[in-house]
Enzyme design. Structure first.
Site, PDB file in Angstrom:
ATOM      1  N   LYS A  53      27.218  43.579  30.657  1.00 21.53           N
ATOM      2  CA  LYS A  53      27.335  44.869  31.342  1.00 21.53           C
ATOM      3  C   LYS A  53      26.746  45.989  30.492  1.00 21.53           C
ATOM      4  O   LYS A  53      26.199  46.960  31.006  1.00 21.53           O
ATOM      5  CB  LYS A  53      28.808  45.148  31.668  1.00 21.53           C
ATOM      6  CG  LYS A  53      29.061  46.423  32.458  1.00 21.53           C
ATOM      7  CD  LYS A  53      30.405  46.383  33.155  1.00 21.53           C
ATOM      8  CE  LYS A  53      31.547  46.348  32.189  1.00 21.53           C
ATOM      9  NZ  LYS A  53      31.748  47.634  31.506  1.00 21.53           N
TER      10      LYS A  53
ATOM     11  N   HIS B 232      42.831  36.842  34.024  1.00 22.75           N
ATOM     12  CA  HIS B 232      42.295  37.647  35.120  1.00 22.75           C
ATOM     13  C   HIS B 232      41.463  36.780  36.049  1.00 22.75           C
ATOM     14  O   HIS B 232      40.252  36.867  36.090  1.00 22.75           O
ATOM     15  CB  HIS B 232      41.478  38.837  34.609  1.00 22.75           C
ATOM     16  CG  HIS B 232      40.573  38.500  33.462  1.00 22.75           C
ATOM     17  ND1 HIS B 232      39.310  37.992  33.614  1.00 22.75           N
ATOM     18  CD2 HIS B 232      40.777  38.609  32.132  1.00 22.75           C
ATOM     19  CE1 HIS B 232      38.761  37.808  32.430  1.00 22.75           C
ATOM     20  NE2 HIS B 232      39.629  38.172  31.518  1.00 22.75           N
TER      21      HIS B 232
END
Length: 925
Positions: free
Chosen positions: A586, A149
């Site tokens: 996160k 990614h």
């Protein structure tokens, strides 16, 4: 001629001169293509921004006024110009860094930090015996894994031209004035070509495109750099140990990839894509070897009328099938032609029996090598023969590099990891169990019951699949991929698919499920009366959330004491565990994530030591600090003692791939740094060479991590309005349209923060210059910790004495320096429509930023965030005149788009601004 460029710091003359030159050439290109009016507008906007920064008075209103009277098409040209200026400045800075490093190597003095020589000197100075250094050095293995990614927003076409610009700048700095004029003309053509080339792709990247983008770095740098570096490493170790017994370092650097094997949240990775990835890898490696061996068959023209080869070499020549009278007296040529023919036949079988391998055709057909190691053995025969008749220099300089390249890259080029989310595995297992009448409702079972069923399956050779059964779509897709994986391992060898990574691994059953699935395709074999269970792939749990990191030592302990799984671990010689920096950040914020990652590694190492199992860590690091990024050398040395035990794997993501591997000098520097740091950590981070970490430091970090966790969670997960605020102040929804990577921005259709991928999470905050993933909660945690007892002295001591804490604080300082509350406030004022939400949430962020900067200065003893990083400080200073107008234009474009103006030029302008800001900050995801 124009003087279209920034105003660099005069103290850095070389890079300043290059930036000025490139800026001037870009100005010329704009004038030639767009006319004087456009050039003057761009120059006026740039100067307004520069004047505003120098005076300390905001130039936002002046920039808006300058742009508002011009058509949007002209504003887009300004945006493009500033993007190109940033990109060209980045290129000049990279050239300058390498120029300085080359100068340092040429000037007599101590070796630079991060080099092999400096690492060996430090190790010997610590009292490590040379023979111990040699023994451990022989076992070092570093695996950089290019991930599936990328956040690289530039096109291959542009990267290739920029590589040419870098080469020209470097040549220009070393030549006389009479030649530099010619180089400047070539640079002018390159810059003009860039200006007239589109910055963005018309279509979104496919996984196939990502595969090919990654493979290009082998031709660009890796095919040359890795064999050369491993040879230098062998020489350095042998020289230090004063021995002729050289280690074999051809496995010291083993590149990896996720591209084409990572299907976590990416529906575009299918069995066909996996097949394509393996095809391109094997095709690339074997074409490289075929051309090299074919070239040797021309170069080694020695005649047996003048030299006497060994009987083994003559046997190779006799078996070659080459009966040409013109080569009757040239045994080396005949032997190598036979080796080329056998390698060609091997390539046909490995790549695809139906395909013709790339590269020169053999003159005759011979049976294929059984495996690539047989070719290495034949090349050894050539080398030994050359050494017997005074041709050792030919062996070393011509043949040995080919032999080393074959040993390094094999038939597989790099190891391609498989990866999938644990939630998918349990669905597939449930489907298989239901169809096989093993269990009607696997998903409803508690953990102990799941483990019991899975262990039972691993004890039996019986398979679950039945050709007459009906399975769901997910099951069919996953089994098709595993079938393709098994076929690839049989065809190419185990090195092609070394690992299976389990995203969001929570418990023992998540690991055993993968073992059962691999058994279905023959990659795991069940135990029988005369053999233990075995696996051809490492099964790698990835612990990502704060809770999973906390529980990971217990999960590993239960895995290693589960009889059947313990057999699988023994069959691979150890256990690999991956830790996720991005999702833990996160989930719990920067400080909590960093400490829980470190604490988990210490605890996991202790569990493995107790079980007598070799443990290797796989670090899921991104390019940004919020995703585990930062200087790799310092990061590895800051890892917990004992956690780097001769080997390390780490991801290379996004713009960092191009930054590290786009040219040989950068690739060499990066890989040498990784090897040096791994060698140092393996030998010096032991009880014999390190004092234990001060217990009060650990207690302080436990408390700080908890305080930071709660502060971060209150903001991100404690206010129902936060998701709306995040999607309003950042261009996250628009980022999803940028033709960057192949995968969706979220794992699911949910809008929740939990389901958002870490890349757009970090990318979004970077665009509006808040970057909270890399600092929010730290200021509150430190302020609360110091409290009334004034424990600041302890934190300052931790910063001075503890590499982990220093790395955490220094990396945070780098991000704080890129954070700009004034720019972010404009995003909030214009894009966040709810006044109360904006006041509450942005106010809390601004307060925390002020608090964090203040405590950073008090801990480090410096009010300057980049006191120890002059290079970054100068870089940011030079690019502010490009960045400020970009933010002004992005905010206005986002407002127009969200107000309903969906004109194509508005959308294109937003995407260009996203690209340009990422370029200017040298950060995306």
């Amino acid at each position: 001629m124009s003087d279209f460029a920034a105003s660099p710091e005069p103290s850095d003359d070389a890079v300043s001169a290059d930036i000025l030159l490139l800026g001037r050439l870009l100005g010329d290109a704009i004038r030639a293509t767009e006319g004087d009016d456009t050039f003057e507008l761009v120059e006026h906007v740039r100067r307004l921004a520069g004047d505003g920064r120098r005076s300390g008075i905001s130039s936002v209103d002046a920039i808006r006024t300058a742009l508002s009277s011009r058509p949007l098409a002209e504003q887009i040209l300004v945006l493009r110009a500033l993007d190109w200026l940033s990109l060209l400045a980045n290129t000049a800075e990279d050239v300058h860094i390498e120029r300085r490093r080359r100068r340092d190597r040429e000037v007599a003095g101590p070796p630079r930090s991060g080099s092999l020589r400096a690492a060996i000197d430090r190790i010997l100075a610590a009292g490590v015996a040379p023979q111990q250094l040699l023994a451990v050095g022989a076992q070092i293995q570093v695996t950089p894994v290019i991930t599936a990614h990328p956040t690289e927003v530039r096109r291959k076409t542009i990267l290739e031209v920029l590589e040419e610009v870098a080469e020209l700048l470097d040549r220009r700095s070393r030549l006389t004035d009479s030649v530099t004029d010619e180089i400047e003309q070539q640079l002018s053509v390159c810059v003009l070509l860039l200006w007239q080339t589109a910055l963005l792709r018309l279509s979104k990247l496919r996984v196939r495109d990502e595969i090919n983008e990654a493979i290009r770095y082998y031709g660009t740098s890796l095919f040359d750099v890795i064999p050369s570096l491993t040879k230098d490493y062998e020489n350095a170790l042998a020289s230090t140990a004063q021995t002729d017994n050289r280690v074999d370092a051809t496995r010291t650097i083993a590149m990896g990839s996720w591209i084409g094997g990572d299907r976590d949240g990416n529906p575009f990775v299918t069995a066909e894509v996996l097949r394509y990835a393996i095809h391109r890898q094997t095709e690339t490696a074997l074409e490289h070897h075929l051309r090299a061996v074919h070239h040797l068959s021309h170069r080694l023209s020695m005649t047996d009328r003048l030299v006497t080869p060994t009987p083994e070499l003559l046997a190779l020549a006799a078996a070659s099938g080459d009966d040409s009278p013109f080569r009757a007296d040239e045994p080396y040529r005949r032997a190598l032609r036979g080796m080329h023919a056998r390698l060609y036949a091997f390539a046909r079988a490995v790549i695809d029996p139906a395909d013709q391998p790339p590269g020169p055709l053999p003159a005759q057909q011979l049976s294929a090598y059984d495996n690539i190691d047989d070719l290495v053995g034949d090349l050894d025969t050539v080398i030994r023969s050359l050494q017997t008749h005074g041709a050792g220099a030919i062996a070393e300089q011509i043949v040995e590099p080919v032999r080393r390249s074959v040993a390094v890259f094999g038939a597989h080029l790099c190891g391609l990891d498989l990866r999938q989310n644990s939630a998918v595995h349990e669905q597939v297992i449930a489907d298989l169990f239901r169809a096989a009448a093993v269990c009607d409702d696997y998903l409803s079972l508690h953990e102990a019951a799941r483990v019991g069923l899975l262990e039972a399956e691993l004890r039996t050779p019986r398979l679950l699949r039945h050709p007459a059964a009906t399975y769901g779509e997910t099951t069919c897709v996953e089994l098709a991929i595993l079938d393709e994986a098994a076929a690839a391992v049989d065809r190419v060898g185990r090195a092609v698919l070394p690992q299976y990574v389990i995203s969001m691994a929570h418990d023992v059953s998540d690991v055993l499920e993968v073992a059962v699935l691999l058994k279905e395709v023959g990659l795991v074999t069940a135990a029988t009366s005369d053999r233990h269970a075995a696996t051809k792939l490492d099964i790698v749990p990835l612990f990502e959330t704060i809770d999973d990191l906390h529980r990971s030592p217990d999960v590993l302990h239960r895995l290693l004491t589960t009889g059947m799984y313990a057999d699988l671990v023994r069959s691979r010689g150890g256990q690999e565990v991956m830790i996720g920096y991005s999702d833990s950040n996160k989930d719990g914020g920067y400080l909590c994530s960093q400490w829980r990652l470190s604490a988990a590694q210490s605890a996991l190492t202790a569990v493995a030591d107790e079980a007598g199992v070799e443990l290797r860590f796989f670090h899921g690091r991104g390019g940004t600090v919020g995703r585990g990024g930062g200087p790799a050398y310092q990061a590895i040395l800051a890892l917990p003692p004992g956690s780097v035990d001769r080997s390390i794997r780490l991801t290379e993501q996004g713009e960092m791939v191009a930054a590290k591997y786009s040219n040989p000098a950068m690739a060499r520097r990066n890989l040498e740094t990784l090897v040096a740091a791994t060698l140092e950590a393996s030998l010096l981070h032991t009880t014999a060479h390190m004092a234990p970490i001060e217990p009060s430091f650990i207690a302080a970090m436990d408390e700080l991590a908890d305080l930071a966790f709660h502060a971060y969670r209150r903001l991100v997960y404690g206010d129902d309005r936060f998701v709306t605020f995040f999607r309003s102040i950042t261009p996250t929804d628009e980022i999803a349209k940028l033709n960057v990577g192949s995968r969706p921005a979220s794992r699911t259709a949910s809008a929740a923060i939990e389901d958002l991928r870490a890349i757009p999470w970090v990318f979004g905050w970077t665009q509006c210059r808040l970057m909270i993933p890399a600092w929010f909660g730290v200021g509150t945690a430190i302020e609360s910790y110091v409290g009334q007892t004034d424990r600041l002295d302890q934190l300052a001591a931790m910063y001075r004495e503890w590499p982990f804490f220093r790395s955490v604080i220094d990396n945070m300082g780098m991000v704080l320096a890129k954070t700009d509350i004034d720019i972010a406030r404009r995003y909030a004022d214009v894009l966040v429509e709810d006044d109360e939400m904006r006041s509450d949430i942005f106010g809390a962020i601004a307060d925390e930023h002020r608090r964090t900067v203040e405590w950073h200065g008090r801990i480090t003893g410096s009010p300057t965030l980049l006191a120890d990083n002059d290079l970054l400080a100068r870089s940011l200073h030079n690019r502010y005149p490009y960045l400020d107008p970009l933010h002004v234009m992005q905010v206005d474009l986002l407002r127009r788009f969200r107000d309903g103006d969906h004109d194509e030029i508005v959308e294109r302008g937003i995407l260009l601004s996203i690209n340009a800001i990422a370029t200017g900050l040298r950060n995306s995801g």
